[in-house]
Design an enzyme around this catalytic site. Structure first.
Site, short mmCIF file in Angstrom:
data_model
loop_
_atom_site.label_atom_id
_atom_site.label_comp_id
_atom_site.label_asym_id
_atom_site.label_seq_id
_atom_site.Cartn_x
_atom_site.Cartn_y
_atom_site.Cartn_z
N ASN A 9 -6.09 1.79 8.45
CA ASN A 9 -5.64 3.08 8.51
C ASN A 9 -6.36 4.22 8.73
OD1 ASN A 9 -3.60 4.92 8.01
ND2 ASN A 9 -2.89 4.66 6.08
N LYS A 11 -5.21 6.93 9.66
CA LYS A 11 -4.57 8.30 9.33
C LYS A 11 -4.84 9.30 10.29
CE LYS A 11 -4.95 6.65 4.25
NZ LYS A 11 -5.10 7.40 2.95
N HIS A 97 4.13 4.82 4.03
CA HIS A 97 3.08 5.08 3.19
C HIS A 97 3.12 6.35 2.18
CE1 HIS A 97 -1.00 6.51 2.54
NE2 HIS A 97 -1.56 5.46 2.75
N GLU A 99 1.64 8.83 1.58
CA GLU A 99 1.40 10.24 2.06
C GLU A 99 2.61 10.62 2.93
OE1 GLU A 99 -2.40 9.34 4.08
OE2 GLU A 99 -3.31 8.87 1.99
N GLU A 169 0.33 -0.16 -2.67
CA GLU A 169 -0.79 0.62 -3.08
C GLU A 169 -0.52 1.90 -3.85
OE1 GLU A 169 -2.82 1.37 1.31
OE2 GLU A 169 -1.13 2.76 0.96
N GLY A 175 -7.45 7.05 -1.86
CA GLY A 175 -8.62 8.21 -1.35
C GLY A 175 -9.23 8.75 -2.58
N SER A 215 -8.64 2.55 -1.99
CA SER A 215 -10.10 2.61 -2.20
C SER A 215 -10.90 1.26 -2.36
CB SER A 215 -10.49 3.24 -3.44
OG SER A 215 -9.84 4.65 -3.68
#
Ligand code: PGA
Length: 253
Positions: A9, A11, A97, A99, A169, A175, A215
């Site tokens: 990903n 991003k 996702h 985010e 996730e 992250g 991660s």
């Protein structure tokens, strides 16, 4: 055998030229994939055709979109429809996702519609779920994730759900460098599979790939992927470094 997937990903990272170079280096690594193994690259929209063109010559390598619209077409400036993705042969789309949920107000209902659009067009949704730290701290992650799945997915038929990939996730691990332990990942993946089984039966649940994200690194992928219900990973930071992502692909069972 259940599908195993190493999904990158990217991003909103890398220029077009950097993206090309990264894919070229990864392809030069020349890792052959077994029939049940896949390497998927979720790249920014303007890079999709480039990525798809480079990857399509290689068995089980594919490009993915990072999102699509919940609308089929029309006056939605800045949006990209599932049909547009289909028209350039994109076979996967990441949906929901954390985010996007957090910064772009995506919610379970619109994600149900996005998933539907993808399924109608034969695009495999990589549907993301996972709890924030505040939920983990009170040990409520199982019911939190169950609600995400119920509200977005559980109205689909068994045939439809069989065409979905789930990515678990935990938000506190994305992250942050704070990976869930392989035991924590396995525990949640087994729980998600139980939830799928109670709705669709164990035969259907056993065939659905559940990826872990948060991660994942070259150094921990093998251990995570070795767990029975962890069918690969959705990888952010470590997917931007060719050597690291190559190791992660190699870590597939
Ligand atoms: P990370 O991101 O690997 O950088 O934690 C994972 C993701 O957000 O998909």
């Amino acid at each position: 055998m259940r599908k195993q997937i190493a999904a990158a990903n990217w991003k909103m990272n890398l220029t077009y030229q950097q993206g090309e170079e990264l894919l070229d280096t990864i392809l030069k690594g020349n890792i052959g994939l077994a029939d049940h193994q896949y390497a998927v690259f979720a790249v920014p929209f303007p890079y999709l055709i480039m990525a798809q063109t480079k990857l399509s010559g290689k068995k089980n390598y594919a490009a993915a979109a990072q999102n699509c619209s919940d609308q089929p077409a029309g006056a939605y400036t800045g949006e990209v429809s599932a049909e547009m993705l289909k028209s350039i042969n994109i076979g996967y789309c990441v949906l929901g996702h954390s985010e996007r949920r957090e910064y772009f107000s995506e919610h379970n209902q619109s994600l149900a519609t996005k998933t539907q659009r993808c399924l109608e067009l034969g695009i495999t949704p990589i549907f993301c779920c996972g709890e924030p730290l505040s939920i983990r701290e009170v040990d409520a992650q199982e019911s939190y994730v169950e609600a995400q799945l119920k509200e977005s997915l559980f109205h689909f038929s068994a045939e439809e759900i069989s065409r979905i990939v789930i990515a678990y996730e935990p938000i506190w691990a994305i992250g942050t460098g704070k990976t869930a332990t392989a035991e924590q990942a396995q525990e949640m993946h087994a729980c998600i599979r139980r939830q799928l089984a109670s709705k669709y039966g164990s035969q259907v649940a056993d065939a659905i790939p559940i990826l872990y994200g948060g991660s994942v690194k070259a150094g921990n992928a093998k251990e995570l992927f070795s767990r029975p219900d962890v069918d690969g990973g959705l990888v952010g930071g470590a997917s931007l470094v060719a050597a690291d992502f190559l190791k992660i692909i190699e870590s597939l069972k």
